[in-house]
Design an enzyme around this catalytic site. Structure first.
Site, PDB file in Angstrom:
ATOM      1  N   LYS A   7       0.861  -1.177  -0.022  1.00  0.00           N
ATOM      2  CA  LYS A   7      -0.042  -0.063   0.005  1.00  0.00           C
ATOM      3  C   LYS A   7       1.013   1.563   0.134  1.00  0.00           C
ATOM      4  O   LYS A   7       0.388   2.195  -0.608  1.00  0.00           O
ATOM      5  CB  LYS A   7      -0.817   0.008   1.154  1.00  0.00           C
ATOM      6  CG  LYS A   7      -1.926   1.221   1.339  1.00  0.00           C
ATOM      7  CD  LYS A   7      -2.876   0.950   2.519  1.00  0.00           C
ATOM      8  CE  LYS A   7      -3.865   1.870   2.610  1.00  0.00           C
ATOM      9  NZ  LYS A   7      -4.877   1.868   3.909  1.00  0.00           N
ATOM     10  N   GLN A  70       7.931  -9.062   9.164  1.00  0.00           N
ATOM     11  CA  GLN A  70       7.031  -9.788  10.251  1.00  0.00           C
ATOM     12  C   GLN A  70       6.881 -11.164  10.166  1.00  0.00           C
ATOM     13  O   GLN A  70       7.550 -11.698   9.335  1.00  0.00           O
ATOM     14  CB  GLN A  70       5.894  -9.274   9.874  1.00  0.00           C
ATOM     15  CG  GLN A  70       4.864  -8.201  10.693  1.00  0.00           C
ATOM     16  CD  GLN A  70       3.459  -7.826  10.246  1.00  0.00           C
ATOM     17  OE1 GLN A  70       3.157  -7.322   9.069  1.00  0.00           O
ATOM     18  NE2 GLN A  70       2.331  -8.304  11.037  1.00  0.00           N
ATOM     19  N   GLY A 102      -0.805  -9.102  12.338  1.00  0.00           N
ATOM     20  CA  GLY A 102      -1.258  -7.933  12.953  1.00  0.00           C
ATOM     21  C   GLY A 102       0.045  -6.989  13.380  1.00  0.00           C
ATOM     22  O   GLY A 102       1.072  -7.619  13.613  1.00  0.00           O
ATOM     23  N   HIS A 103      -0.079  -5.878  13.557  1.00  0.00           N
ATOM     24  CA  HIS A 103       0.931  -5.055  14.026  1.00  0.00           C
ATOM     25  C   HIS A 103       1.374  -5.241  15.468  1.00  0.00           C
ATOM     26  O   HIS A 103       2.622  -4.613  15.515  1.00  0.00           O
ATOM     27  CB  HIS A 103       0.773  -3.395  13.661  1.00  0.00           C
ATOM     28  CG  HIS A 103      -0.570  -2.897  14.028  1.00  0.00           C
ATOM     29  ND1 HIS A 103      -1.194  -2.898  15.187  1.00  0.00           N
ATOM     30  CD2 HIS A 103      -1.579  -2.270  13.080  1.00  0.00           C
ATOM     31  CE1 HIS A 103      -2.359  -2.473  15.504  1.00  0.00           C
ATOM     32  NE2 HIS A 103      -2.580  -2.050  14.029  1.00  0.00           N
ATOM     33  N   ASN A 131       1.230   3.984  11.301  1.00  0.00           N
ATOM     34  CA  ASN A 131       0.918   2.969  10.108  1.00  0.00           C
ATOM     35  C   ASN A 131       1.306   4.111   8.828  1.00  0.00           C
ATOM     36  O   ASN A 131       1.091   5.413   9.129  1.00  0.00           O
ATOM     37  CB  ASN A 131      -0.820   3.184  10.026  1.00  0.00           C
ATOM     38  CG  ASN A 131      -1.250   2.282  10.926  1.00  0.00           C
ATOM     39  OD1 ASN A 131      -0.476   1.689  11.833  1.00  0.00           O
ATOM     40  ND2 ASN A 131      -2.509   2.305  11.244  1.00  0.00           N
ATOM     41  N   ILE A 132       1.842   3.760   7.898  1.00  0.00           N
ATOM     42  CA  ILE A 132       2.324   4.354   6.803  1.00  0.00           C
ATOM     43  C   ILE A 132       1.478   5.143   6.065  1.00  0.00           C
ATOM     44  O   ILE A 132       1.504   6.256   5.506  1.00  0.00           O
ATOM     45  CB  ILE A 132       3.280   3.673   5.724  1.00  0.00           C
ATOM     46  CG1 ILE A 132       4.150   4.491   4.938  1.00  0.00           C
ATOM     47  CG2 ILE A 132       2.543   2.743   4.958  1.00  0.00           C
ATOM     48  CD1 ILE A 132       5.458   4.233   4.579  1.00  0.00           C
ATOM     49  N   ASP A 133      -0.078   4.574   6.149  1.00  0.00           N
ATOM     50  CA  ASP A 133      -1.011   5.390   5.654  1.00  0.00           C
ATOM     51  C   ASP A 133      -1.640   6.631   6.316  1.00  0.00           C
ATOM     52  O   ASP A 133      -2.573   6.975   5.961  1.00  0.00           O
ATOM     53  CB  ASP A 133      -2.110   4.207   5.010  1.00  0.00           C
ATOM     54  CG  ASP A 133      -2.909   3.630   6.296  1.00  0.00           C
ATOM     55  OD1 ASP A 133      -2.671   4.401   7.382  1.00  0.00           O
ATOM     56  OD2 ASP A 133      -3.458   2.666   6.110  1.00  0.00           O
ATOM     57  N   LYS A 276      -7.508   4.796   4.276  1.00  0.00           N
ATOM     58  CA  LYS A 276      -7.870   3.503   4.314  1.00  0.00           C
ATOM     59  C   LYS A 276      -8.842   3.137   3.150  1.00  0.00           C
ATOM     60  O   LYS A 276      -9.032   1.984   2.607  1.00  0.00           O
ATOM     61  CB  LYS A 276      -8.712   3.159   5.523  1.00  0.00           C
ATOM     62  CG  LYS A 276      -8.062   3.637   6.883  1.00  0.00           C
ATOM     63  CD  LYS A 276      -6.886   2.354   7.037  1.00  0.00           C
ATOM     64  CE  LYS A 276      -6.276   2.580   8.609  1.00  0.00           C
ATOM     65  NZ  LYS A 276      -4.960   1.817   8.381  1.00  0.00           N
TER      66      LYS A 276
END
Length: 388
Positions: A7, A70, A102-103, A131-133, A276
């Protein structure tokens, strides 16, 4: 949003991707203060290869970029609770058998990668996680100053940025005090009977932005003591083939209860600007925001600081389709609310003001002509403009 690949590589503004904007922000920080703040990207096995290829373009930028991966967890059949994958391979029939958990996995993966020790050895003390977004998540020196000026022995190991909840944020996790510790409460943990209470804007006034400031030595200590305790979220999913599976996930903010002297800091809404959906993307691509050194700020030409409420219908869900429906992004400086449903396209230099609702019924199409100005209008029916 129908993306293939990471993303972080979607174009957000003037051909700049999320990753470009993040690099520009940190480069600006390093140049302004003559520092060497690195950028660390947590990838999953799905995005690692694509991200590494793209990182080559930043080799001459003034920012060191590290990556780590991850974990890879097995999806389970919802009924039998057995793993979907037949063996450890990640390709072919097994490709759908694995997921990144999940993060909340950041702590263990960061520690296991060796990068945590490397950064501590370089004298780094805190990491800012976001979050990068979230295009509002920039390094805020006021928060950093608060962290480093704590009296000795009272060092704050964890700060969660929260912001005031609006009707658009009712699903966001909130902070609660429980057994003398701060805890993150997510909607997935709330019994069905209490979900409306959880969503109440008056009962829970704030929500977690997922902008976090965390002490690196504290992460190391908790990992080595095996004391990183996070609630497990059961995430039911249906795969493309119709198979019902369960994914067990954790949230990065849930570890707040493990750290000493943890704090929630109420920050302005401008620090929470997530993308998002394509509705979010329309806002950040528009003239509502101006871009400087990788940071998006609300245009001074907008008379009130709230962002408009934008709801684009299913014809706009996927980025590729969304882009074909706008010849240029409309002027939205005076917009309060936009709802678009059905087969709708926008010509060049359209201006939207107040409340605008555009609904094309099934089988109909509405082309908003170039140069149109819609103010407090409902447009429905069929309006086709053909080139001749």
């Amino acid at each position: 949003m129908g993306c293939k690949g990471p993303k972080s590589l979607i174009s957000v503004r003037n051909e700049n991707t999320f990753l470009d904007l993040t690099v520009q922000q940190i480069e600006h920080l390093n140049k302004t203060y003559n520092t060497d703040v690195p950028l660390v990207l947590m990838n999953s096995f799905n995005t690692d290869e694509d991200t590494k290829k793209i990182l080559q373009k930043y080799t001459h930028h003034r920012v060191k970029i590290h990556t780590f991966n991850q974990s890879r967890y097995p999806r389970m059949h919802k009924e039998s609770l057995l793993p979907v994958a037949a063996n450890l391979s990640v390709t072919g029939q097994n490709a759908d058998g694995w997921y990144p958990p999940g993060h909340g996995d950041i702590y263990a993966s960061f520690y296991n990668s060796g990068l945590l020790d490397q950064l501590i050895a370089q004298g780094k003390e805190y990491i800012f996680v976001s979050n990068i977004d979230n295009l509002g998540a920039t390094v805020d020196l006021h928060i950093l100053h608060h962290l480093v000026s704590q009296p000795n022995g009272k060092g704050c190991e964890f700060v969660m940025e929260v912001t005031d909840k609006t009707r658009a944020d009712v699903k966001g996790g909130t902070l609660i005090q429980y057994e003398g510790k701060l805890r993150l409460l997510e909607i997935a943990q709330v019994p069905k009977a209490h979900v409306d209470e959880f969503k109440s804007v008056s009962k829970f006034k704030i929500f977690n932005t997922n902008n976090l400031w965390i002490s690196l030595p504290a992460i190391k200590r908790l990992q080595e003591q095996n004391a990183m305790d996070m609630e497990i979220i059961v995430n039911p999913k249906t795969l493309d083939g119709g198979l019902n599976v369960i994914q067990l996930e954790t949230a990065v903010g849930a570890a707040i209860k493990c750290f000493d002297n943890a704090l929630g800091i109420n920050v302005p809404r401008s620090r929470f600007l997530p993308v998002k959906t394509t509705s979010d993307l329309l806002l950040v691509m528009s003239n509502l925001y101006s871009l400087e050194a990788g940071c998006l700020t609300m245009s001074p030409k907008r008379e009130f600081p709230t962002t408009p409420h934008v709801k684009l219908g299913s014809s706009f869900t996927k980025v590729q389709e969304y882009l074909t429906r706008f010849e240029s992004i409309p002027d939205m400086l005076e917009l309060d609310h936009l709802t678009v449903s059905g087969d709708v396209t926008f010509g060049k230099n359209v201006s939207l003001k107040g409340t605008v609702i555009i609904i094309a019924n099934h089988g109909d199409r509405i082309d908003i002509p170039a140069g149109s100005m819609l103010e407090n209008k409902i447009v429905s029916g069929n309006l086709r403009i053909l080139d001749h």
